[in-house]
Design an enzyme around this catalytic site. Structure first.
Site, PDB file in Angstrom:
ATOM      1  N   GLY A  16      -6.149  -4.116   0.131  1.00  0.00           N
ATOM      2  CA  GLY A  16      -5.480  -3.702  -1.102  1.00  0.00           C
ATOM      3  C   GLY A  16      -4.012  -4.077  -1.098  1.00  0.00           C
ATOM      4  O   GLY A  16      -3.336  -3.971  -0.066  1.00  0.00           O
ATOM      5  N   SER A  17      -3.519  -4.514  -2.251  1.00  0.00           N
ATOM      6  CA  SER A  17      -2.130  -4.976  -2.345  1.00  0.00           C
ATOM      7  C   SER A  17      -1.321  -4.190  -3.365  1.00  0.00           C
ATOM      8  O   SER A  17      -0.371  -4.700  -3.955  1.00  0.00           O
ATOM      9  CB  SER A  17      -2.114  -6.460  -2.733  1.00  0.00           C
ATOM     10  OG  SER A  17      -2.768  -6.654  -3.981  1.00  0.00           O
ATOM     11  N   PHE A  54       0.809  -0.432  -4.339  1.00  0.00           N
ATOM     12  CA  PHE A  54       2.004   0.194  -3.758  1.00  0.00           C
ATOM     13  C   PHE A  54       1.767   0.658  -2.331  1.00  0.00           C
ATOM     14  O   PHE A  54       2.603   0.450  -1.454  1.00  0.00           O
ATOM     15  CB  PHE A  54       2.430   1.388  -4.624  1.00  0.00           C
ATOM     16  CG  PHE A  54       3.021   0.991  -5.941  1.00  0.00           C
ATOM     17  CD1 PHE A  54       4.323   0.545  -6.032  1.00  0.00           C
ATOM     18  CD2 PHE A  54       2.270   1.067  -7.095  1.00  0.00           C
ATOM     19  CE1 PHE A  54       4.880   0.172  -7.243  1.00  0.00           C
ATOM     20  CE2 PHE A  54       2.805   0.698  -8.322  1.00  0.00           C
ATOM     21  CZ  PHE A  54       4.114   0.248  -8.398  1.00  0.00           C
ATOM     22  N   GLY A  55       0.626   1.291  -2.077  1.00  0.00           N
ATOM     23  CA  GLY A  55       0.343   1.807  -0.746  1.00  0.00           C
ATOM     24  C   GLY A  55       0.151   0.705   0.274  1.00  0.00           C
ATOM     25  O   GLY A  55       0.692   0.758   1.384  1.00  0.00           O
ATOM     26  N   VAL A  66     -13.583  -7.053  -0.211  1.00  0.00           N
ATOM     27  CA  VAL A  66     -14.321  -6.480   0.916  1.00  0.00           C
ATOM     28  C   VAL A  66     -15.686  -6.005   0.431  1.00  0.00           C
ATOM     29  O   VAL A  66     -15.792  -5.260  -0.548  1.00  0.00           O
ATOM     30  CB  VAL A  66     -13.546  -5.316   1.552  1.00  0.00           C
ATOM     31  CG1 VAL A  66     -14.399  -4.632   2.620  1.00  0.00           C
ATOM     32  CG2 VAL A  66     -12.249  -5.826   2.173  1.00  0.00           C
ATOM     33  N   GLU A  80       2.934   7.193 -23.294  1.00  0.00           N
ATOM     34  CA  GLU A  80       3.749   5.989 -23.411  1.00  0.00           C
ATOM     35  C   GLU A  80       3.133   4.976 -24.365  1.00  0.00           C
ATOM     36  O   GLU A  80       3.841   4.337 -25.151  1.00  0.00           O
ATOM     37  CB  GLU A  80       3.961   5.401 -22.013  1.00  0.00           C
ATOM     38  CG  GLU A  80       4.895   6.266 -21.168  1.00  0.00           C
ATOM     39  CD  GLU A  80       4.851   5.942 -19.676  1.00  0.00           C
ATOM     40  OE1 GLU A  80       5.765   6.374 -18.970  1.00  0.00           O
ATOM     41  OE2 GLU A  80       3.905   5.267 -19.238  1.00  0.00           O
ATOM     42  N   ASP A 128      -4.855   6.258  -4.505  1.00  0.00           N
ATOM     43  CA  ASP A 128      -5.737   6.820  -5.526  1.00  0.00           C
ATOM     44  C   ASP A 128      -7.199   6.896  -5.120  1.00  0.00           C
ATOM     45  O   ASP A 128      -7.982   7.592  -5.768  1.00  0.00           O
ATOM     46  CB  ASP A 128      -5.636   5.986  -6.807  1.00  0.00           C
ATOM     47  CG  ASP A 128      -4.290   6.107  -7.488  1.00  0.00           C
ATOM     48  OD1 ASP A 128      -3.448   6.889  -7.000  1.00  0.00           O
ATOM     49  OD2 ASP A 128      -4.071   5.422  -8.504  1.00  0.00           O
TER      50      ASP A 128
END
Length: 430
Positions: free
Chosen positions: A17-18, A20-21, A85, A179, A309
């Site tokens: 995963g790319s 924020f985490g 994956v 928003e 998340d």
């Protein structure tokens, strides 16, 4: 990286995963010179909180999705792979990913899973085909194309058709929903010079439920003043072409005209989260999120961490600051800056959401809150700080100036859908 078995590579750390985490973990590992393989399903890092601005033409997609290779170009430790994956053998510590249909296997020393979550439709998967979500760049582009289409057609249509085309329903009054609703009104008034119908539907009893109290009430009043019809304690029961059926708390159902429906209610973890849950036996919540251990490890596996998340821990919100702090925590244990088993503790730096131009809400804690123009400036500053790369920050500032101070929209620059009559009047005025 070296081959120890036929067709199996080895890596000290694998990050899946790319977001924020994942990037936070990668940067933290690099501080100690720890080599890692980062597997991403996309070549870009997505700044997801600003997707709605791509959809409404404030920003272009390139400004919030810089290439991962560029972000990590100074990391000699980084080995970035494009792929998805598809399997994990936790007992043998082997993860399998596919790229262009070709499988690749890597034996890891530690694994950090950070694949996020997708949109949830609460059992009504058919809603996915009838609505627009905001989880990916493609989602934002689809919604932007839809917005451009309805305004372009409305500019040439009769009054009845125009009202139908310019009817929007936004489901979910969290930050994204608020928003989007606010920006649709701004967009219609300042860029397309047309009146629109925007209805915001929320099942809870207040707008921006995590903020609560005075900030939620302020947000509702601000939206109402801008012309957004806010329906609280209301649930969507059906969606058909051209209308949304909702039910209020007292059980009364009615239909709302909706040429465009934006869905921003709820999240569902799937993909790698499901694969990981089945392989490790870890429990999940109703949304499919992994019920991880306090130190972020998964089930009985001390070499597998899950963050962001796709996880559920101590009721922490599904927000980017949580994922980033979790990513750094997992990386610190791996690089021996923290003891194995150290529980993760989230430092809540506050939350913020934009309502409309020059209006926002910010909550630092239960006692320190801001609203209006001051909160809006704080929102700009924080999001500018977290945008990756000077080039992206500079471009975002330029786009925000155009969109918020003037009347242009960089995202809609390729086509002018302003009604001919309005353009002629503006030309004569000039």
């Amino acid at each position: 990286m070296q081959y120890v078995e036929a067709g199996i590579e080895t890596a000290g750390v694998v990050i899946v995963g790319s977001g924020f985490g994942g990037l936070a973990a990668a940067k933290q590992l690099a501080k100690s010179g720890v080599d890692y393989v980062l597997i991403s399903s996309t070549p870009e890092h997505l700044f997801q909180p600003l997707l709605y601005q791509v959809a409404t033409g404030v920003l272009t997609s390139e400004e919030i999705a810089p290439p991962i290779a560029g972000i990590l170009r100074r990391h000699r430790e980084a080995d970035v792979r494009l792929g998805t994956v598809v399997d994990i053998d936790p007992d043998r510590a082997i993860v399998t990913y596919e790229h262009e249909g070709v499988p690749h296997r890597i034996r890891y020393g530690s694994l950090i899973a950070a694949t996020g979550a997708s949109q949830s439709y609460f059992g009504r998967d058919d809603f996915a085909e009838k609505t627009y979500s905001l989880k990916t760049i493609d989602d934002a582009r689809r919604l932007r194309a839809q917005i451009a289409r309805v305004f372009a057609e409305a500019a040439q249509a009769d009054e009845q058709t125009r009202r139908r085309l310019l009817s929007f329903v936004v489901v979910g009054a969290g930050a994204t929903g608020v928003e989007v609703a606010g920006q649709l009104k701004e967009l219609a008034k300042r860029h397309f010079h047309q009146e629109v119908s925007v209805t915001l539907v929320e099942g809870a009893g207040e707008v921006l439920p995590p903020f609560g109290g005075g900030l939620s009430e302020y947000a509702k009043k601000s939206l109402t003043r801008s012309g957004v019809d806010v329906l609280l304690g209301t649930f969507v029961t059906d969606i058909e072409h051209g209308k949304v059926t909702v039910k209020s708390a007292d059980g009364v159902e009615h239909a709302i005209a909706a040429e465009t429906v934006v869905w921003s209610a709820g999240v569902q973890a799937g993909g790698f989260a499901k694969i990981l849950a089945e392989a490790t036996g870890v429990a999940t919540d109703r949304a499919g999120r992994l019920l991880i251990n306090p130190d972020l490890t998964v089930g009985g596996y001390a070499d597998i961490y899950a963050i962001g998340d796709m996880t559920s821990l101590n009721g922490y919100p599904g927000q980017s600051p949580v994922a980033m702090q979790e990513g750094r925590h997992a990386a610190d244990i791996i690089r021996r800056k923290k003891q194995p088993g150290t529980p993760f503790t989230y430092w809540d730096k506050g939350s913020m959401a934009v309502i409309s131009r020059f209006s926002a809400v910010t909550k630092l804690n239960d006692r320190i809150t801001f609203r209006g123009f001051v909160a809006w400036v704080m929102w700009l500053a924080v999001h500018l700080f977290y945008l990756v790369g000077f080039r992206n920050r500079f471009a975002a500032v330029a786009s925000w100036l155009v969109a918020f101070i003037f009347t242009g929209r960089p995202g809609f620059a390729e086509e002018d859908t302003t009604p001919k009559k309005v353009r002629a009047e503006e030309s004569r005025a000039a």
